[in-house]
Design an enzyme around this catalytic site. Structure first.
Site, PDB file in Angstrom:
ATOM      1  CG  ASN A 259      -4.274   6.281   2.898  1.00 20.40           C
ATOM      2  OD1 ASN A 259      -5.174   5.933   2.133  1.00 20.40           O
ATOM      3  ND2 ASN A 259      -3.386   5.429   3.384  1.00 20.40           N
TER       4      ASN A 259
ATOM      5  CG  ASP B 208      -1.926  -1.149   1.193  1.00 24.71           C
ATOM      6  OD1 ASP B 208      -2.074  -1.766   0.111  1.00 24.71           O
ATOM      7  OD2 ASP B 208      -2.534  -1.441   2.236  1.00 24.71           O
ATOM      8  N   GLY B 209       1.996   1.214   0.698  1.00 26.09           N
ATOM      9  CA  GLY B 209       2.880   2.380   0.740  1.00 26.09           C
ATOM     10  C   GLY B 209       3.444   2.730  -0.625  1.00 26.09           C
TER      11      GLY B 209
ATOM     12  CG  ASP C 240      -3.299  11.669  22.075  1.00 29.26           C
ATOM     13  OD1 ASP C 240      -3.076  12.501  22.970  1.00 29.26           O
ATOM     14  OD2 ASP C 240      -3.135  10.447  22.232  1.00 29.26           O
TER      15      ASP C 240
END
Length: 455
Positions: A283, A190-191, A313
């Site tokens: 993404n 996917d990267g 966060d």
């Protein structure tokens, strides 16, 4: 005597004919389909001119129904006898029909960009086979990143060194590929596909992704039969999934870009450091507290209105494709990539009621560090280009007009649900055992309702 069915009267021939015409008109409005896929020409005359048949005598055309439902619709914009949406083509509502998204080459593709996973022996073997075949069998010009040949694993491979003389190379952030590449092939995970998307900050060519990574959620093709699969795509026999991207612009305090009223009006020429402040994101955009021990305190605006202040966060703004990445780990719903939407997901919010939300594609989202914040915040785009933002800076996001046209292995639905099952083990559990066979007894008879009334 006329018969009645389902409580209604029998329709006359004229009524039936009228309703058939109306139904036909409604179906035609529901979806714009490819005539070659849905009409069977049984005419006995005519000729083709520029690909269009000129019929000359009594053509007979048989409409064949799709094998899939018509779920790509154009909503009826008339509401009751008086209401309607303002008749403006720029604001017309159209829901894309996934079945009609087929690859069409206006001319044969001549150039192909091959992107491989770095430092991977299996990917290197596949890379050499694929490139050699594309050059020798398909007569295509192959582009490869220069860093691939700088890798020691490739430089020590004699086949790879021999191919280097026949390949055109490029360097990231130096060479513009937008108008040079007709087709993209990814060998990795996917990267690798995310990296391919980052190379095209405008229109992107069709991309075919072979799974050679760890997860492979976005890479539906197996390399075993690569020749047949690539040939099918080059011949135009493939479906496409248009994966939405986000346009993200980081505007510094009192900068020229911060004065432009809408992010859609900001062009890349307005950015002084294009690779850092103006990106198309595949993404997600993540805003977090970085290494600070304090809560992230950021204001969230949607269409110019402050909707909430995020204390936690951080915040994830993701595409539908990105909803199955960082966002799903933070509690977001999984959204099919063909759904036009933007997913807003808090990261560990300091509030039990702060749940992820989905907003329509195309709205402008703005994120700013709150004046009450104890610290700055950090922004990352698809996990890269991480940079710090301060009070007065803003991160402006909307849906980009340039999607990633991803080639489907089967179709849009099968590919996605297979990835959910195989990669994420969606809804995997031990099956429930069937009910055991019941032995006739007074207790079982009472459970099944079979009681003996005889005395």
């Amino acid at each position: 005597m006329s018969s009645l069915a389902n409580g209604g009267r029998r329709k006359s021939n004229s009524e039936s004919s009228s309703m058939d015409v109306e139904d036909e008109q409604i179906i035609n409005k529901m979806v714009s389909f490819n005539i070659s896929d849905n009409l069977t020409d049984e005419s006995d005359g005519g000729s083709f001119v520029n690909g269009v048949k000129r019929r000359t005598a009594n053509p007979r055309i048989t409409r064949t129904r799709r094998t899939k439902s018509l779920y790509g619709v154009m909503p009826n914009c008339k509401f009751g006898p008086c209401g309607s949406i303002l008749d403006d083509s720029a604001t017309s509502l159209t829901i894309p029909d996934p079945g009609s998204q087929k690859l069409n080459w206006h001319k044969p593709p001549l150039t192909v960009l091959v992107i491989k996973k770095m430092h991977d022996e299996n990917a290197l073997s596949a890379f050499t086979q694929l490139v050699k075949w594309l050059i020798q069998e398909k007569n295509m010009a192959v582009y490869v990143e220069k860093a691939v040949f700088d890798d020691a694993m490739c430089s020590e491979n004699p086949v790879c060194r021999g191919l280097q003389k026949q390949i055109k190379t490029f360097e990231e952030e130096k060479d513009e590929l937008t108008n040079k590449i007709d087709f993209v092939i990814c060998l990795g995970g996917d990267g690798t596909l995310l990296y391919a998307s980052s190379l095209f900050q405008a229109s992107m060519p069709p991309v075919m992704a072979f799974n050679m990574g760890s997860l492979g959620f976005l890479t539906p093709f197996s390399f075993q039969d690569f020749k047949g699969q690539v040939t099918q795509v080059l011949e135009g026999n493939a479906g496409l999934l248009l994966r939405y991207r986000l346009k993200c612009v980081i505007c510094r305090k009192d900068s020229q870009m911060s004065k432009i009223p809408h992010v859609k009006q900001i062009q890349r020429s307005h950015s002084t450091v294009q690779s850092k402040t103006h990106m198309l994101v595949f993404n997600e955009v993540v805003v977090d507290r970085g290494q600070s021990p304090y809560l992230c305190n950021i204001d969230l605006y949607v269409e110019g209105k402050l909707v909430t202040t995020v204390q936690g966060d951080g915040l994830i703004i993701s595409t539908p494709t990105g909803s199955t990445a960082y966002a799903v780990a933070a509690g977001a719903s999984m959204v099919h990539p063909n759904v036009p939407a933007i997913v807003i997901t808090p990261i560990c919010p300091h509030s039990l009621s702060f749940r992820p939300v989905v907003v329509p594609a195309g709205v402008e989202i703005k994120i700013m560090v709150s004046p009450e914040a104890r610290n700055s915040a950090w922004v990352s785009l698809d996990g890269r280009n991480r940079q710090e933002i301060f009070e007065g800076d803003s991160v402006r996001i909307t849906t980009a007009q340039y999607p990633v046209p991803s080639v489907c292995a089967k179709d849009q639905m099968d590919d996605w649900f297979e990835s959910l099952a195989e990669c994420l083990h969606w809804n995997v559990r031990k099956p429930q055992k069937p009910m055991p066979t019941l032995i006739d007894s007074p207790s079982t008879n009472s459970l099944t309702g079979n009681s003996d009334s005889s005395s």
